[in-house]
Motif scaffolding. Structure first.
Motif, PDB file in Angstrom:
ATOM      1  N   SER A 179      38.067  43.637 116.760  1.00 50.80           N
ATOM      2  CA  SER A 179      39.529  43.612 116.835  1.00 50.80           C
ATOM      3  C   SER A 179      40.173  43.148 115.535  1.00 50.80           C
ATOM      4  O   SER A 179      41.393  43.188 115.396  1.00 50.80           O
ATOM      5  CB  SER A 179      39.977  42.690 117.974  1.00 50.80           C
ATOM      6  N   SER A 180      39.346  42.681 114.575  1.00 48.07           N
ATOM      7  CA  SER A 180      39.886  42.136 113.328  1.00 48.07           C
ATOM      8  C   SER A 180      39.641  43.057 112.141  1.00 48.07           C
ATOM      9  O   SER A 180      39.544  42.596 111.005  1.00 48.07           O
ATOM     10  CB  SER A 180      39.275  40.757 113.054  1.00 48.07           C
ATOM     11  N   THR A 211      35.133  46.843 123.855  1.00 47.31           N
ATOM     12  CA  THR A 211      35.879  47.024 122.611  1.00 47.31           C
ATOM     13  C   THR A 211      34.994  46.813 121.385  1.00 47.31           C
ATOM     14  O   THR A 211      33.992  46.098 121.435  1.00 47.31           O
ATOM     15  CB  THR A 211      37.062  46.042 122.536  1.00 47.31           C
ATOM     16  N   PRO A 222      42.305  49.316 114.794  1.00 47.93           N
ATOM     17  CA  PRO A 222      42.477  47.886 115.091  1.00 47.93           C
ATOM     18  C   PRO A 222      43.424  47.626 116.251  1.00 47.93           C
ATOM     19  O   PRO A 222      43.248  46.660 116.991  1.00 47.93           O
ATOM     20  CB  PRO A 222      43.035  47.319 113.776  1.00 47.93           C
ATOM     21  N   TRP A 223      44.451  48.478 116.406  1.00 50.61           N
ATOM     22  CA  TRP A 223      45.418  48.265 117.493  1.00 50.61           C
ATOM     23  C   TRP A 223      44.934  48.855 118.819  1.00 50.61           C
ATOM     24  O   TRP A 223      45.528  48.622 119.855  1.00 50.61           O
ATOM     25  CB  TRP A 223      46.768  48.879 117.111  1.00 50.61           C
ATOM     26  N   ASP A 224      43.852  49.620 118.794  1.00 55.18           N
ATOM     27  CA  ASP A 224      43.277  50.163 120.023  1.00 55.18           C
ATOM     28  C   ASP A 224      41.761  50.255 119.852  1.00 55.18           C
ATOM     29  O   ASP A 224      41.207  51.327 119.646  1.00 55.18           O
ATOM     30  CB  ASP A 224      43.871  51.537 120.332  1.00 55.18           C
ATOM     31  N   PRO A 225      41.068  49.105 119.929  1.00 57.59           N
ATOM     32  CA  PRO A 225      39.630  49.095 119.650  1.00 57.59           C
ATOM     33  C   PRO A 225      38.746  49.447 120.846  1.00 57.59           C
ATOM     34  O   PRO A 225      37.532  49.319 120.768  1.00 57.59           O
ATOM     35  CB  PRO A 225      39.390  47.646 119.210  1.00 57.59           C
ATOM     36  N   THR A 226      39.354  49.901 121.957  1.00 58.87           N
ATOM     37  CA  THR A 226      38.574  50.161 123.162  1.00 58.87           C
ATOM     38  C   THR A 226      37.710  51.406 122.997  1.00 58.87           C
ATOM     39  O   THR A 226      38.194  52.469 122.611  1.00 58.87           O
ATOM     40  CB  THR A 226      39.496  50.343 124.379  1.00 58.87           C
ATOM     41  N   ARG A 251      37.410  46.113 129.569  1.00 59.83           N
ATOM     42  CA  ARG A 251      37.362  46.966 128.386  1.00 59.83           C
ATOM     43  C   ARG A 251      36.151  46.627 127.525  1.00 59.83           C
ATOM     44  O   ARG A 251      35.823  45.465 127.324  1.00 59.83           O
ATOM     45  CB  ARG A 251      38.639  46.811 127.559  1.00 59.83           C
TER      46      ARG A 251
END
Length: 427
Positions: free
Chosen positions: A64-65, A61, A246-250, A59
Motif C-alpha cells: 500500500s506504500s 492486497t 497505490p490507491w487500489d492495491p487489491t 481483501r
C-alpha cells in the motif's frame, strides 16, 4: 328423387355440424387464442439480471506504500487460479519486481556515494582540526617564550622592556584568536559530519524501506478462504498481466460466503419504482430448479453509463435471504423485484393489447359468436401483463392475437373517450 333429397339433407347436416364445431363456445380453435380477464392481486415486477458477490470479504492486497517510493503501478506476474481454497499464509500472487529492483539499485548506489562522502568529510575534518590543534599548541609555546623574554628584559632599557611587553601581548592575542578559531572549526566539522550523517541515514532508511516493500511483492493469504479475483473499474477481472495501483492495491478477495449479494443494474426508466426493503425473487442460471428470496438493501442515487451503450443505469444491491453452499461469487442471477402490489384489479396479458395512434388502446373481445373491438384504459404494467381500468370485466375472453377479418370492425369507444376514426381492413 328420394335418394337425391337424402344426399342434400346429409350434406346440410355435415355443414351445420362443422359450423357448430368451429363456432361453439369453448371450442379448441378459440381456446388456443382466448384468455379470460382475471381479477385479483397484480404484481408490478422489475426484472434484471445480476451477479452474486459476498456481502463481506477480506481483501488480498499488494503493497500500500508504493506511492512513497514513487511507483505508480505494478503488474501481476503470477496469480493462483480463481476458486482456489487457501489457508492463512498460503501463497497467492507475485508482483513484477523490475521497477522496484531498479529503484533499489539506484538507492544503494546513492547510499554508497553518501557513505564515501561521510568518510571523506571525516578525514578532512580530522586533518583540519589536527592542524588547528598543532597551531594552538605552537602559539601556547610562543606565549611562554615571550613571557620568558619579558622576564629577562627587566634589566634592559625601557624601550627594550616595552617591546618585550608588546611581543607578549601579540602572542597572547594570537593564541586567543587561535583558540576561538579552533572552537569554530570544531563546530563546523561537527555540522558537516552531522549533515553527511543525515544523508547517509536517509539513504539507509530508503534502502530499508524499498527492501521491506519488495518483500510485500510476494503476496500471501491474510485469512483462509476461497480466492476470487478482484474486478477493475471496467468490470474485467484482475489476472496475470493486470496492474495494481497505490490507491487500489487489491489483487483478489476472500469472500464470506455465508451472506451473499446480487449486484444488478436497473435502467433509468424503472429505477423510480425501486425502493429499499422491497422483496425480490431470485433465480440462478446455474441451478434453474433453485428458487431464492431476497430484499433490496441499497439503491444508487447517481446513475452510470453502460459500456458501448447510451443508456443510464443505477446500481441496486439485493441481499439473498438463504445461505446455500452452492452459491458462488460471479454466478448469474435473475432478479424479479416486487415494486408494488395492487389489490382486486382486472388484468390481462400484454399480447391482448393493440394500439391506434398514441392514445387509443383496444382489445378484441369475444361476445357470443361475434368479436367486439373494444377500447380499454390501461393502468400499470409488468413484463407480462397490464392492468385494465375500463373497457372489460372479469371473465371476458380476449384474443391473444388479431382474429381473422377483425380489423374491419368498428372501434367501440369508452363513454368518456373522444371520437376516433374506425380502423378498416386493408382487404
Amino acid at each position: 328423387m328420394k335418394s337425391k333429397i337424402l344426399y342434400v339433407l346429409i350434406g346440410l347436416i355435415v355443414v351445420l355440424a362443422a359450423a357448430w364445431f368451429v363456432l361453439r363456445p369453448g371450442s379448441k380453435a378459440d381456446a388456443d387464442m382466448l384468455v379470460p380477464v382475471k381479477k385479483g392481486e397484480f404484481e408490478i415486477l422489475v426484472s434484471a439480471s445480476g451477479e452474486l458477490e459476498a456481502k463481506n470479504s477480506v481483501r488480498i492486497t499488494g503493497p500500500s506504500s508504493l506511492q512513497a517510493i514513487q511507483i505508480w503501478q505494478v503488474k501481476i506476474s503470477d496469480l493462483v487460479a480463481e476458486g482456489t481454497a487457501v489457508k492463512k499464509g498460503d501463497y497467492i500472487a507475485l508482483l513484477d519486481k523490475t521497477e522496484i529492483g531498479n529503484k533499489l539499485r539506484e538507492r544503494e548506489t546513492e547510499l554508497q556515494k553518501e557513505e564515501s562522502r561521510f568518510v571523506q568529510t571525516q578525514l578532512d575534518t580530522t586533518l583540519t582540526l589536527r592542524a588547528a590543534r598543532d597551531e594552538l599548541t605552537n602559539l601556547a609555546f610562543t606565549v611562554k617564550e615571550k613571557e620568558i623574554v619579558l622576564e629577562q628584559s627587566k634589566y634592559e632599557p625601557p624601550a627594550t622592556i616595552r617591546q618585550a611587553e608588546i611581543d607578549m601581548q601579540k602572542a597572547k592575542r594570537s593564541y586567543e584568536q587561535a583558540k576561538e578559531n579552533y572552537r569554530i572549526k570544531k563546530n563546523q566539522a561537527a555540522a558537516k559530519m552531522q549533515e553527511v550523517a543525515v544523508l547517509v541515514d536517509q539513504n539507509k532508511s530508503r534502502v530499508q524501506q524499498i527492501t521491506d516493500i519488495m518483500k510485500e511483492f510476494t503476496i500471501n493469504a491474510p485469512e483462509s478462504g476461497m480466492v476470487i479475483y478482484q474486478r477493475e473499474w471496467n468490470g474485467r477481472k484482475k489476472t496475470v498481466g493486470s496492474t495494481i495501483q497505490p490507491w487500489d492495491p487489491t489483487v483478489a478477495t476472500l469472500p464470506d460466503l455465508s451472506v451473499m449479494l446480487s449486484k444488478t443494474y436497473v435502467n433509468e426508466v424503472d429505477i423510480r419504482k425501486i425502493k429499499k426493503d422491497q422483496i425480490v425473487r431470485i433465480g440462478l442460471d446455474a441451478f434453474p430448479e433453485k428458487k431464492l428470496s431476497g430484499k433490496v438493501i441499497s439503491v444508487a442515487n447517481v446513475g452510470e453509463q453502460m459500456p458501448n451503450s447510451d443508456s443510464k443505469v443505477f446500481e441496486v444491491n439485493i441481499q439473498v435471504n438463504e445461505s446455500d453452499t452452492t452459491l458462488r461469487p460471479a454466478m448469474t442471477t435473475s432478479n424479479n423485484i416486487v415494486a408494488n402490489k395492487l389489490k382486486d384489479v382486472l388484468f390481462a396479458p400484454l399480447e391482448c393489447l393493440h394500439s391506434q395512434g398514441d392514445s387509443l388502446t383496444y382489445v378484441f373481445k369475444k361476445s357470443g359468436a361475434s368479436i367486439v373491438k373494444q377500447q380499454v384504459k390501461i393502468g400499470q404494467t409488468n413484463d407480462n401483463e397490464a392492468v385494465i381500468i375500463e373497457g372489460v370485466k372479469e371473465g371476458d375472453d380476449l384474443y391473444l392475437s388479431v382474429p381473422k377479418n377483425a380489423e374491419s370492425k368498428q372501434l367501440v369507444l369508452l363513454p368518456a373517450s373522444p371520437a376516433a376514426p374506425a380502423i378498416t381492413s386493408r382487404e
